[in-house]
Design an enzyme around this catalytic site. Structure first.
Site, mmCIF file in Angstrom:
data_model
loop_
_atom_site.group_PDB
_atom_site.id
_atom_site.type_symbol
_atom_site.label_atom_id
_atom_site.label_comp_id
_atom_site.label_asym_id
_atom_site.label_seq_id
_atom_site.Cartn_x
_atom_site.Cartn_y
_atom_site.Cartn_z
ATOM 1 N N TRP A 1 0.866 -7.992 3.501
ATOM 2 C CA TRP A 1 0.046 -9.063 3.818
ATOM 3 C C TRP A 1 0.924 -10.228 3.968
ATOM 4 C CZ3 TRP A 1 -4.171 -7.701 5.625
ATOM 5 C CH2 TRP A 1 -4.731 -6.604 5.130
ATOM 6 N N ASP B 1 -1.872 -17.565 -0.686
ATOM 7 C CA ASP B 1 -2.752 -16.502 -0.703
ATOM 8 C C ASP B 1 -2.644 -15.730 -2.080
ATOM 9 O OD1 ASP B 1 -4.579 -14.251 -0.249
ATOM 10 O OD2 ASP B 1 -3.482 -13.540 1.526
ATOM 11 N N LYS C 1 -11.324 -8.353 -4.541
ATOM 12 C CA LYS C 1 -10.288 -7.959 -5.575
ATOM 13 C C LYS C 1 -11.020 -7.917 -7.060
ATOM 14 C CE LYS C 1 -7.562 -7.078 -2.133
ATOM 15 N NZ LYS C 1 -7.370 -5.835 -1.535
#
Length: 364
Positions: A104, A174, A198
């Site tokens: 990511w 992030d 999440k």
């Protein structure tokens, strides 16, 4: 039979049982309004109250100073990968720098390259994304626009420690997969962002904590919807926001406050879950390989493999017989992955560990 209690998916992930119960009732009829939450106006007094409470709860849980704006955005981290450099990589500063520590973060730096002249401060790809750098030791320009990193790599199962001191360079992080899983000193960051699927609720909303000093850097002329000042000025209500997602996020923050007792308590639970699962995997010796190096193992995502695709598939099938779901590894890495997000209970982890031990005995 499959169970929400045994959902180890990397995302969207498990939600607390009490939150699911309240959300189920709200889909039919909110106690406060008598209307379905799915039909509530984003301009209603009820929803404005939800926005206020969501912000208030986050400030309390995280100790967020008033100098930080809290916004509820759309588009997930993937949209912010582009809008962050559009907003903050201005010509007044040196180019922004990025840490490539996994799938990511590499996506984030690739998007930045489309928008500005950025630099990779550290790249873990040559080592197979199995370790992390010490952030404070990176050779970053003191005049860099910012340093961007991903605090927890969901695919590879790597997690940074929370920085102990405020860095010289603005840190933008992030935290999509470990936000609200442990205490955080928000004042050490220029911006923190996290999409919801999440630890925060269902997909559709992204929380952003932004130091208001950063907003002054944003250049004129950006499309309004991509200008972070627009979202701050309109209090996350510039266009129709994801009402249901923000509502469930608010329920999750209530759960963290009232049932869990705050983020320090949540951290202790998460540490116990991770310790139990890693202990089981390590006890299996060479039969199982954990992807991340030991010092950088994530408490949220445990990526591992039996070293044989057929055995990995066989374990997924075996675990399914116990009601366990969501163990497939990410398509970029393969293998197996157990995600231990906040709503995953220690009891669920015990069930997974028992399934692993049983499978290990059966297959030698």
């Amino acid at each position: 039979m499959k169970s929400n209690n045994l959902n180890f998916s990397g995302g969207p992930g498990a939600l607390p049982a009490s939150v699911l119960d309240e959300a189920r009732e709200a889909v039919v009829s909110l106690p406060e309004t008598g209307l379905s939450v799915l039909g509530m106006s984003h301009r209603s007094a009820w929803f404005l109250g939800i926005l206020d409470e969501a912000e208030r709860n986050l400030r309390e849980l995280l100790g967020v100073p008033e100098r930080y704006a809290i916004s509820f955005l759309q588009g997930g981290s993937s949209l912010l990968f582009a809008t962050i450099p559009m907003n903050f990589a201005t010509s007044v500063f040196a180019r922004p720098e990025y840490v490539n520590s996994g799938y990511w973060s590499s996506r984030a730096s690739a998007e930045a390259k489309r928008v500005c002249n950025s630099r990779i401060a550290w790249d873990g790809k040559p080592g197979g994304f199995r370790e992390l750098p010490a952030l404070h030791e990176l050779a970053v320009s003191r005049n860099a626009a910012y340093l961007h990193y991903v605090s927890n790599e969901t695919v590879e199962g790597l997690q940074f420690a929370v920085p102990e001191t405020k860095p010289e360079v603005p840190f933008i992080v992030d935290m999509s997969s470990d936000f609200l899983s442990r205490p955080l000193t928000a004042g050490q960051f220029a911006m923190v962002y996290a999409h919801a699927q999440k630890n925060l609720g269902p997909a559709g909303v992204t929380v952003a904590l932004i130091d208001r000093e950063m907003l002054a850097r944003i250049p004129a002329g950006l499309p309004h919807i991509l200008d972070l000042r627009t979202q701050v000025e309109h209090r996350s209500n510039y266009n129709t926001p994801p009402v249901f997602s923000i509502y469930v996020l608010t329920l999750v923050t209530r759960w963290l406050r009232s049932e869990i007792g705050g983020l320090a308590a949540m951290q202790l639970i998460n540490e116990a879950k991770a310790r139990r699962l890693y202990g089981t995997l390590d006890a299996m010796g060479g039969a199982v390989k954990v992807h991340a190096g030991r010092p950088w193992r994530s408490q949220m995502n445990v990526a591992f493999t039996f070293g044989d695709e057929r055995l990995d598939r066989a374990f997924i099938a075996s675990a399914s017989e116990h009601g366990i779901v969501g163990l497939e590894g990410h398509r970029s890495l393969g293998g197996l992955r157990a995600s231990l997000y906040n709503a995953v209970t220690l009891s669920a982890v015990e069930t997974l560990c028992e399934a692993l031990a049983e499978f290990g005995l059966r297959h030698g």
